[in-house]
Write a protein that holds these residues in place. Structure first.
Motif, short mmCIF file in Angstrom:
data_model
loop_
_atom_site.label_atom_id
_atom_site.label_comp_id
_atom_site.label_asym_id
_atom_site.label_seq_id
_atom_site.Cartn_x
_atom_site.Cartn_y
_atom_site.Cartn_z
N LEU A 131 0.46 -1.27 -0.15
CA LEU A 131 0.47 0.17 -0.13
C LEU A 131 0.72 1.14 0.47
O LEU A 131 1.67 1.21 1.12
CB LEU A 131 -1.27 0.19 1.32
N ARG A 132 -0.05 1.90 -0.75
CA ARG A 132 1.27 3.20 -0.28
C ARG A 132 0.90 4.60 0.20
O ARG A 132 -0.91 4.08 0.34
CB ARG A 132 1.01 4.30 -2.50
N PRO A 133 1.10 5.76 0.41
CA PRO A 133 0.04 6.46 1.13
C PRO A 133 -1.02 6.87 0.81
O PRO A 133 -1.98 6.99 2.24
CB PRO A 133 1.02 8.20 1.28
N TRP A 134 -1.22 7.00 -0.68
CA TRP A 134 -2.98 7.07 -0.93
C TRP A 134 -3.76 6.50 -0.66
O TRP A 134 -4.51 6.63 -0.90
CB TRP A 134 -2.75 8.12 -2.40
N ASP A 135 -3.08 4.98 -0.48
CA ASP A 135 -4.15 3.98 -0.92
C ASP A 135 -4.47 3.93 0.84
O ASP A 135 -5.62 3.25 1.08
CB ASP A 135 -3.21 2.33 -1.09
N PHE A 136 -3.50 4.29 1.45
CA PHE A 136 -4.18 4.48 2.86
C PHE A 136 -5.64 5.11 3.37
O PHE A 136 -6.09 5.63 3.85
CB PHE A 136 -3.00 4.93 4.20
N VAL A 137 -5.08 6.07 2.57
CA VAL A 137 -5.77 7.62 2.71
C VAL A 137 -7.22 7.11 1.95
O VAL A 137 -8.35 7.46 2.74
CB VAL A 137 -5.55 9.22 2.00
N ALA A 138 -7.32 6.65 1.01
CA ALA A 138 -8.50 5.82 0.92
C ALA A 138 -8.90 5.25 1.43
O ALA A 138 -10.70 5.04 1.82
CB ALA A 138 -8.32 4.58 -0.73
N VAL A 139 -8.10 3.49 2.21
CA VAL A 139 -9.24 2.61 3.28
C VAL A 139 -9.69 3.55 4.10
O VAL A 139 -10.85 3.59 4.63
CB VAL A 139 -8.43 1.91 3.58
N GLY A 140 -8.32 5.01 5.03
CA GLY A 140 -9.37 5.93 5.40
C GLY A 140 -10.56 6.26 5.58
O GLY A 140 -11.43 7.06 6.41
N LEU A 141 -10.25 6.71 4.23
CA LEU A 141 -11.60 7.55 3.72
C LEU A 141 -13.14 6.46 4.01
O LEU A 141 -14.20 7.36 4.73
CB LEU A 141 -11.66 8.23 2.46
N LEU A 142 -12.91 5.66 3.40
CA LEU A 142 -14.06 4.78 3.24
C LEU A 142 -14.93 4.45 4.11
O LEU A 142 -15.99 4.19 4.46
CB LEU A 142 -13.26 3.54 2.52
N LEU A 143 -13.53 4.04 5.47
CA LEU A 143 -13.94 3.94 6.67
C LEU A 143 -14.05 4.96 8.07
O LEU A 143 -15.32 4.38 8.25
CB LEU A 143 -12.77 2.94 7.93
N LEU A 144 -14.07 5.86 8.01
CA LEU A 144 -14.25 7.13 8.72
C LEU A 144 -14.84 7.97 8.49
O LEU A 144 -15.82 8.62 8.83
CB LEU A 144 -13.09 7.60 9.35
N ALA A 145 -15.10 8.26 6.58
CA ALA A 145 -16.02 9.62 6.15
C ALA A 145 -17.60 9.11 6.51
O ALA A 145 -18.53 9.78 7.08
CB ALA A 145 -15.85 9.39 4.81
N PRO A 146 -18.33 7.50 7.02
CA PRO A 146 -19.60 7.57 7.13
C PRO A 146 -19.50 7.80 8.58
O PRO A 146 -20.65 8.55 8.74
CB PRO A 146 -19.52 5.71 6.70
N TYR A 147 -18.79 8.50 9.47
CA TYR A 147 -18.91 8.89 10.37
C TYR A 147 -18.62 9.75 11.27
O TYR A 147 -19.60 10.42 12.01
CB TYR A 147 -17.50 7.94 11.97
N LEU A 148 -18.60 11.18 9.56
CA LEU A 148 -18.37 12.23 10.24
C LEU A 148 -20.42 12.99 9.94
O LEU A 148 -20.15 14.07 9.87
CB LEU A 148 -17.73 12.39 8.88
N LEU A 149 -20.71 11.27 9.71
CA LEU A 149 -22.77 11.91 9.61
C LEU A 149 -23.17 13.15 10.96
O LEU A 149 -23.69 14.03 10.17
CB LEU A 149 -23.38 10.77 8.64
N SER A 150 -22.62 12.35 12.11
CA SER A 150 -23.21 13.52 12.90
C SER A 150 -22.73 14.92 12.80
O SER A 150 -23.31 15.87 13.08
CB SER A 150 -22.48 12.79 14.19
N PHE A 151 -21.73 15.22 12.06
CA PHE A 151 -21.15 16.53 11.92
C PHE A 151 -21.60 17.02 10.64
O PHE A 151 -22.49 18.43 10.20
CB PHE A 151 -19.45 16.43 11.30
N SER A 152 -21.61 16.67 9.03
CA SER A 152 -22.31 16.84 8.14
C SER A 152 -22.63 15.93 7.10
O SER A 152 -21.92 15.10 6.66
CB SER A 152 -21.27 18.32 7.46
N VAL A 153 -23.48 15.87 6.45
CA VAL A 153 -23.96 14.57 5.25
C VAL A 153 -23.08 15.20 4.30
O VAL A 153 -22.76 14.47 4.24
CB VAL A 153 -25.48 14.37 5.10
N ILE A 154 -22.82 16.32 4.51
CA ILE A 154 -21.88 16.70 3.01
C ILE A 154 -20.38 16.04 3.04
O ILE A 154 -20.60 15.12 2.40
CB ILE A 154 -22.68 18.56 2.50
N VAL A 155 -20.17 16.71 4.24
CA VAL A 155 -18.67 15.78 4.61
C VAL A 155 -18.67 14.43 4.36
O VAL A 155 -18.16 13.87 3.69
CB VAL A 155 -18.23 16.78 5.63
#
Length: 186
Positions: free
Chosen positions: A85-109
Motif C-alpha cells: 500500500l502506498r500512502p494514498w491507498d491508506f488515505v482511500a481506506v481511511g476515508l472509506l472507513l471513517l467518512a460515514p462516521y462524519l454524518l453527525s457533523f455534516s452529511v455533505i462532508v
C-alpha cells in the motif's frame, strides 16, 4: 504413504523458502528459477528418490535457497519489491472507513469524503475488482446490518452501532490485508 507425505512437506517447505528468497527477482527470472528447481527435484524423485532421507540429500545438494538466489542474481540487478500500500491507498481506506462516521457533523462532508475514498480505491492498482466492490459496499453493508438488527430484533442502538462498526472495520481490514503489490515486469 506417511513417508511420501513427509517428503512432499520437505519439498514444499524448500520451494516456499526459495520463492520467498527469490521475491526480489524479476518475475520472469523468478519463475524460471523455480521451474528449474522443481524440474530437478521431479527428475530425482522419478529416478527413485522417495524416502525422506533421499529427499533431504537432494535438497542439500541443491544448496540453501539463499545460495541459489544469490547465484541466480549474479550479474543481475535486484529489483526492489514495492510496498503493498502506498500512502494514498491508506488515505482511500481511511476515508472509506471513517467518512460515514462524519454524518453527525455534516452529511455533505461524510458523502464527499466517502466518494473521494471510492474514487481513490477504484483508481488504485492494489486491489482486484472483487475487493474494490467489497470496499465500496463496506459502508452500506455495515449500515444494513445495523438497520436489520434494529428492525428485526429491536436491538438497542448501542448494539446496532457496534455491529455497524464491527462489520465496517472487518471489511476494511480484509481490504487492507488483500492488497497486492503491483506486478513486476521481467
Amino acid at each position: 504413504m506417511n513417508m511420501e507425505l513427509d517428503s512432499d512437506r520437505l519439498v514444499d517447505a524448500y520451494l516456499n523458502e526459495l520463492a520467498t528468497e527469490a521475491a526480489a527477482l524479476p518475475a520472469g527470472r523468478r519463475d524460471e528459477l523455480l521451474d528449474d528447481v522443481k524440474a530437478h527435484i521431479a527428475e530425482a524423485r522419478a529416478a527413485g528418490a522417495t524416502s525422506e532421507d533421499e529427499i533431504r540429500e537432494i535438497l542439500q545438494r541443491l544448496g540453501r535457497p539463499s545460495e541459489i538466489v544469490a547465484a541466480a542474481t549474479d550479474g543481475l540487478v535486484e529489483v526492489e519489491v514495492p510496498p503493498r500500500l502506498r500512502p494514498w491507498d491508506f488515505v482511500a481506506v481511511g476515508l472509506l472507513l471513517l467518512a460515514p462516521y462524519l454524518l453527525s457533523f455534516s452529511v455533505i462532508v461524510a458523502v464527499v469524503g466517502w466518494v473521494i475514498g471510492l474514487g481513490m480505491l477504484w483508481s488504485s492498482n492494489r486491489w482486484t475488482t472483487l475487493w474494490k466492490l467489497i470496499g465500496t459496499l463496506s459502508w452500506p453493508l455495515g449500515y444494513a446490518v445495523a438497520l436489520a438488527l434494529d428492525t428485526f430484533f429491536q436491538a438497542p442502538i448501542g448494539i446496532s452501532l457496534a455491529a455497524d462498526a464491527l462489520v465496517s472495520i472487518a471489511l476494511t481490514a480484509a481490504l487492507v490485508l488483500n492488497a497486492r503489490p503491483p506486478r513486476q515486469t521481467s
